[in-house]
Structures are given as structure tokens and as C-alpha cells.
Design a protein around this motif. Structure first.
Motif, PDB file in Angstrom:
ATOM      1  N   SER A   1       0.823  -1.201  -0.085  1.00  0.00           N
ATOM      2  CA  SER A   1      -0.089   0.073  -0.108  1.00  0.00           C
ATOM      3  C   SER A   1       1.083   1.145  -0.020  1.00  0.00           C
ATOM      4  O   SER A   1       0.461   2.344  -0.243  1.00  0.00           O
ATOM      5  CB  SER A   1      -1.079   0.047   1.149  1.00  0.00           C
ATOM      6  OG  SER A   1      -0.214   0.346   2.175  1.00  0.00           O
ATOM      7  N   ALA A   2       2.178   1.110   0.160  1.00  0.00           N
ATOM      8  CA  ALA A   2       3.097   2.424   0.702  1.00  0.00           C
ATOM      9  C   ALA A   2       2.996   3.121   1.657  1.00  0.00           C
ATOM     10  O   ALA A   2       3.415   4.282   1.755  1.00  0.00           O
ATOM     11  CB  ALA A   2       3.156   3.153  -0.820  1.00  0.00           C
TER      12      ALA A   2
ATOM     13  N   ARG B   1      -3.245   7.591  -1.867  1.00  0.00           N
ATOM     14  CA  ARG B   1      -3.916   6.005  -1.098  1.00  0.00           C
ATOM     15  C   ARG B   1      -5.393   6.183  -0.690  1.00  0.00           C
ATOM     16  O   ARG B   1      -5.546   7.233   0.043  1.00  0.00           O
ATOM     17  CB  ARG B   1      -3.133   5.582  -0.275  1.00  0.00           C
ATOM     18  CG  ARG B   1      -3.179   4.170  -0.101  1.00  0.00           C
ATOM     19  CD  ARG B   1      -2.746   3.310  -1.358  1.00  0.00           C
ATOM     20  NE  ARG B   1      -1.378   3.079  -1.776  1.00  0.00           N
ATOM     21  CZ  ARG B   1      -0.961   3.895  -2.969  1.00  0.00           C
ATOM     22  NH1 ARG B   1      -1.778   4.587  -3.765  1.00  0.00           N
ATOM     23  NH2 ARG B   1       0.385   4.023  -3.175  1.00  0.00           N
ATOM     24  N   THR B   2      -6.172   5.066  -0.821  1.00  0.00           N
ATOM     25  CA  THR B   2      -7.590   5.206  -0.229  1.00  0.00           C
ATOM     26  C   THR B   2      -7.519   3.790   0.610  1.00  0.00           C
ATOM     27  O   THR B   2      -6.766   2.809   0.296  1.00  0.00           O
ATOM     28  CB  THR B   2      -8.502   5.227  -1.245  1.00  0.00           C
ATOM     29  OG1 THR B   2      -8.362   3.868  -2.210  1.00  0.00           O
ATOM     30  CG2 THR B   2      -8.399   6.162  -2.291  1.00  0.00           C
ATOM     31  N   PRO B   3      -8.544   3.618   1.591  1.00  0.00           N
ATOM     32  CA  PRO B   3      -8.757   2.526   2.265  1.00  0.00           C
ATOM     33  C   PRO B   3      -9.004   1.207   1.506  1.00  0.00           C
ATOM     34  O   PRO B   3      -8.458   0.254   1.754  1.00  0.00           O
ATOM     35  CB  PRO B   3      -9.809   2.754   3.332  1.00  0.00           C
ATOM     36  CG  PRO B   3      -9.680   4.253   3.228  1.00  0.00           C
ATOM     37  CD  PRO B   3      -9.336   4.567   2.056  1.00  0.00           C
ATOM     38  N   GLU B   4      -9.573   1.359   0.535  1.00  0.00           N
ATOM     39  CA  GLU B   4     -10.148   0.321  -0.562  1.00  0.00           C
ATOM     40  C   GLU B   4      -8.809  -0.196  -1.091  1.00  0.00           C
ATOM     41  O   GLU B   4      -8.479  -1.585  -1.483  1.00  0.00           O
ATOM     42  CB  GLU B   4     -10.953   0.749  -1.693  1.00  0.00           C
ATOM     43  CG  GLU B   4     -12.328   1.129  -1.068  1.00  0.00           C
ATOM     44  CD  GLU B   4     -12.461   2.475  -0.182  1.00  0.00           C
ATOM     45  OE1 GLU B   4     -13.396   2.779   0.517  1.00  0.00           O
ATOM     46  OE2 GLU B   4     -11.510   3.310  -0.506  1.00  0.00           O
ATOM     47  N   GLU B   5      -7.746   0.783  -1.689  1.00  0.00           N
ATOM     48  CA  GLU B   5      -6.670   0.286  -2.327  1.00  0.00           C
ATOM     49  C   GLU B   5      -5.623  -0.432  -1.212  1.00  0.00           C
ATOM     50  O   GLU B   5      -5.073  -1.503  -1.646  1.00  0.00           O
ATOM     51  CB  GLU B   5      -5.807   1.544  -2.595  1.00  0.00           C
ATOM     52  CG  GLU B   5      -6.481   2.101  -3.978  1.00  0.00           C
ATOM     53  CD  GLU B   5      -5.833   3.345  -4.524  1.00  0.00           C
ATOM     54  OE1 GLU B   5      -6.098   3.874  -5.516  1.00  0.00           O
ATOM     55  OE2 GLU B   5      -5.433   4.249  -3.518  1.00  0.00           O
ATOM     56  N   VAL B   6      -5.697  -0.226  -0.218  1.00  0.00           N
ATOM     57  CA  VAL B   6      -5.111  -0.858   0.997  1.00  0.00           C
ATOM     58  C   VAL B   6      -5.500  -2.345   0.916  1.00  0.00           C
ATOM     59  O   VAL B   6      -4.779  -3.043   1.212  1.00  0.00           O
ATOM     60  CB  VAL B   6      -5.030  -0.067   2.399  1.00  0.00           C
ATOM     61  CG1 VAL B   6      -4.268  -1.035   3.469  1.00  0.00           C
ATOM     62  CG2 VAL B   6      -4.376   1.186   2.353  1.00  0.00           C
ATOM     63  N   ASN B   7      -6.803  -2.442   1.118  1.00  0.00           N
ATOM     64  CA  ASN B   7      -7.453  -3.594   1.162  1.00  0.00           C
ATOM     65  C   ASN B   7      -7.136  -4.321  -0.071  1.00  0.00           C
ATOM     66  O   ASN B   7      -6.844  -5.834   0.038  1.00  0.00           O
ATOM     67  CB  ASN B   7      -8.886  -3.666   1.390  1.00  0.00           C
ATOM     68  CG  ASN B   7      -9.334  -2.939   2.762  1.00  0.00           C
ATOM     69  OD1 ASN B   7      -8.554  -3.088   3.756  1.00  0.00           O
ATOM     70  ND2 ASN B   7     -10.613  -2.288   2.947  1.00  0.00           N
ATOM     71  N   ALA B   8      -7.039  -3.960  -1.219  1.00  0.00           N
ATOM     72  CA  ALA B   8      -6.835  -4.735  -2.415  1.00  0.00           C
ATOM     73  C   ALA B   8      -5.431  -5.145  -2.427  1.00  0.00           C
ATOM     74  O   ALA B   8      -5.048  -6.139  -2.824  1.00  0.00           O
ATOM     75  CB  ALA B   8      -7.080  -3.512  -3.649  1.00  0.00           C
ATOM     76  N   ALA B   9      -4.661  -4.198  -1.768  1.00  0.00           N
ATOM     77  CA  ALA B   9      -3.025  -4.572  -1.816  1.00  0.00           C
ATOM     78  C   ALA B   9      -3.089  -6.145  -0.940  1.00  0.00           C
ATOM     79  O   ALA B   9      -2.111  -6.727  -1.128  1.00  0.00           O
ATOM     80  CB  ALA B   9      -2.184  -3.396  -1.202  1.00  0.00           C
TER      81      ALA B   9
END
Length: 367
Positions: A319-320, A334-342
Motif C-alpha cells: 500500500s506504500a 492512497r485510499t482504504p480500498e486500495e490498502v485492502n486490495a493490496a
């Protein structure tokens, strides 16, 4: 700094904030960017949530024009976080609006910046307990840190807000750390050895790689200290077959090869062909060899030859959110959704690569 430099910084920030481009990609659009322009862009990204909070205090009605809003934020950044003369910041911030066809807002710009200069102490006192202003991070990230590390979240936030050090990895095949430290001193560069990593040096001040003695000859590489642990943790032995998955830009690949006396085979793969070119360039500079392949680690059936690996390094895409201090635009992008996807992708990679490991072998998962 000239008005044009400020306009270039604004155009880059528009690409980051409005078009959601990473800062490095936004920089690539311009052929040459002056250091002050970069300083503005990095600084605004680093302090964006503080600056936006200041703007909300100073403005009764939110500005709908995004370019104007970023112009105001640029002006506030220079007043709060640089040593530019206040009169020059106000004058040039107002002047840039004509070139942007925003001349109608010159009164707003002039009045808002001057109000901040007059009322700075009162405004900062008002915001001393404001979480967004104090920690300069998006609300969702602060919330997650508070939930996951209730005793340490403030330390994490402070660390992510600091300027990152420039760390070096000395190529022990060519020169010792103490010898290279002497080379730095002769070149007028001050550094200190890391207390726990024998290969690591920390520069007192960052510099371009061209100024590092012996960089082109492969004496040293730029690599964060934490990343330098990976090669040791693999416990490489002579003749081992190793896979470096998601290897770009190749820092860990090169370190593995620097430390290994004679690996039977090092296969380094990455799905990004452009980033793989950086791996190739790093290996060439350091005079090292690995088998490089543009491939998706999720699908070994397309690239794996069926022979198991003694060691696997899975440096999974992340997620960086852990490198915000080095890439301050992450807090904007970055968004919370991208963190979950990572996290989901990382799990898939782990399951895809685990079957490629020999019984008794070692897989190092890094993110």
C-alpha cells in the motif's frame, strides 16, 4: 523563485491532487524541473492536510476552483514552511494569477495571505489540538494507526512526518564500509555508520548519486537500512537456487548477489517491463548477473521451469502507507480500498509462490 517556477509547481500539483497521478509520474511530464519547484511540490504534499486546515480557517466560504485553491495552498506553504520573504511570497503569488487567467482572484489571494501573516500566532494556537493539523495525515490513516497501535500511533505519525534519511549500502565485494566512509570524507560528504547494519551508511545530508564516490563503478548503492536486512534473512549458501519475485528496481536482488559467494541461479522477475529496465541497469553497474524475466508472479505456470527454489524472496507490492515520509504524495493518493486490495494481492502472491519452495527451504515475505 520566479512566477514561472511557481506555475510549474502548480501544474504538477494539479496532476497529483486532481488527476491522482503519483508525484514521480507528474514530474516525468516536465523535461527539467528546478530544485525549488521540487521543494514546493514535495513540501505541499507533505503538509497538505495542515495547509488545507489553515485554508479552511482563513476562508469563510470554500473555494470551488481547484487551481485557485492550490494557488492559495502554495502561498500558505511558502509563508509557513520556507524562509522566503513574506512580501515576496505575497507579491509573486498574486502575480502568478494573471498568467493563470485567474486575475479576478488577486484580491482574495492578497487578502488571505496578508491575513495569515497578521494572525499567524492566533491561528496556530487555535489549531494546536487539531488532529489533521498536528499530524498532517488523512483521517482514515490516523484512525487505523490508532486502532492497530493504540500506544504508538503518535510515534508512527511523527516518524512518517519526518524527512527521510539517505542511506547507502556499501558493496563489500569491492570495498569495506570503513574504507568507503573515508572516501566520502575525502569527497566532502559527511556520513555515519549504522549501529546494526555493517553494510549501511547514513548521509548527514542527501545528495545526487553523481556526487557519491565510486557510484558508477558499483562501490555503493542507495538503499534504505530496513531493506538491507532481506539478504541476511535469506541465509544464502553456496550453490543455492533463489527466486526474487516482484524484484524491481533490483536493490534486494543486487544485495543478494553481493553477499552470495556463488548462487547456482538467481531468477528475478517483475510484471513491469519498464521497471525491469532499472533492475538490468543496477546489475550492470554493480557487475552482477541474474536471470531477468518480465513475468507475473501470480502465474508461475507461464514462467516457472518446474525446478524448486532453495530460497524465495517475495517483496510483495504494498500500500506504500509505510513509506509516506519518502513519498509524501501517498497521503493524498492512497485510499482504504486500495490498502485492502493490496493486502488481498499479497495473500494471492504468497499462495502462488509457496509451492515453488523446496522442502526445508526458506521463503522471505517482505512488504
Amino acid at each position: 523563485m520566479s512566477v514561472n517556477d511557481r506555475i510549474e509547481a502548480l501544474n504538477i500539483l494539479v496532476r497529483v491532487v486532481s488527476l491522482r497521478q503519483p508525484l514521480v509520474h507528474a514530474f516525468a511530464v516536465s523535461k527539467s524541473i528546478k530544485p525549488f519547484t521540487k521543494e514546493l511540490c514535495f513540501g505541499v504534499c507533505r503538509h497538505f492536510y495542515r495547509l488545507n486546515t489553515l485554508l479552511e480557517v482563513l476562508q469563510e466560504k470554500k473555494t470551488k476552483n481547484e487551481r485557485l485553491r492550490l494557488c492559495l495552498i502554495l502561498g500558505l506553504y511558502q509563508l509557513q514552511y520556507t524562509h522566503k520573504p513574506e512580501y515576496a511570497v505575497v507579491k509573486e503569488s498574486v502575480a502568478m494569477l494573471d498568467k493563470l487567467k485567474l486575475g479576478w482572484a488577486k484580491g482574495l489571494m492578497n487578502g488571505l495571505l496578508r491575513e495569515f501573516i497578521r494572525s499567524r500566532e492566533e491561528i496556530l494556537a487555535l489549531l494546536q489540538d487539531n488532529v489533521a493539523f498536528c499530524y498532517g495525515q488523512p483521517e482514515w490513516i490516523l484512525k487505523r494507526w490508532q486502532e492497530d497501535w493504540p500506544e504508538y500511533w503518535q510515534n508512527i505519525a511523527s516518524a512518517q512526518d519526518a524527512h527521510p534519511p539517505m542511506s547507502l549500502r556499501v558493496n563489500q565485494k569491492k570495498i569495506s564500509t570503513s574504507e568507503y566512509l573515508y572516501c566520502l570524507e575525502k569527497a566532502g560528504l559527511s556520513a555515519k555508520a549504522h549501529s546494526q547494519r555493517p553494510t549501511a551508511l547514513i548521509l548527514d545530508s542527501a545528495c545526487s548519486v553523481e556526487k557519491l564516490p565510486g557510484f558508477k563503478e558499483g562501490l555503493v548503492s542507495v538503499q534504505d537500512v530496513a531493506a538491507q536486512y532481506a539478504a541476511d534473512l535469506l541465509l544464502m549458501e553456496e550453490g543455492m537456487r533463489v527466486l526474487d519475485a516482484c524484484c524491481a528496481p533490483g536493490g534486494k536482488t543486487c544485495h543478494i548477489l553481493e553477499q552470495a559467494s556463488s548462487p547456482a541461479e538467481c531468477l528475478a522477475i517483475d510484471v513491469d517491463a519498464r521497471r525491469m529496465q532499472k533492475v538490468e541497469a543496477n546489475l550492470e553497474r554493480l557487475q552482477l548477473h541474474a536471470h531477468l524475466q518480465v513475468a507475473d508472479a501470480l502465474h508461475p505456470e507461464y514462467w516457472w521451469d518446474g525446478h524448486l527454489f532453495d530460497r524465495i524472496l517475495l517483496d510483495a507490492p504494498c500500500s506504500a502507507s509505510g513509506v509516506i515520509r519518502r513519498q509524501p504524495d501517498i497521503r493524498l493518493l492512497r485510499t482504504p480500498e486500495e490498502v485492502n486490495a493490496a493486502a488481498a494481492l499479497q495473500k494471492q502472491l504468497l499462495y502462488a509462490l509457496w509451492p515453488l519452495l523446496k522442502p526445508g527451504g526458506r521463503l522471505l515475505y517482505a512488504t
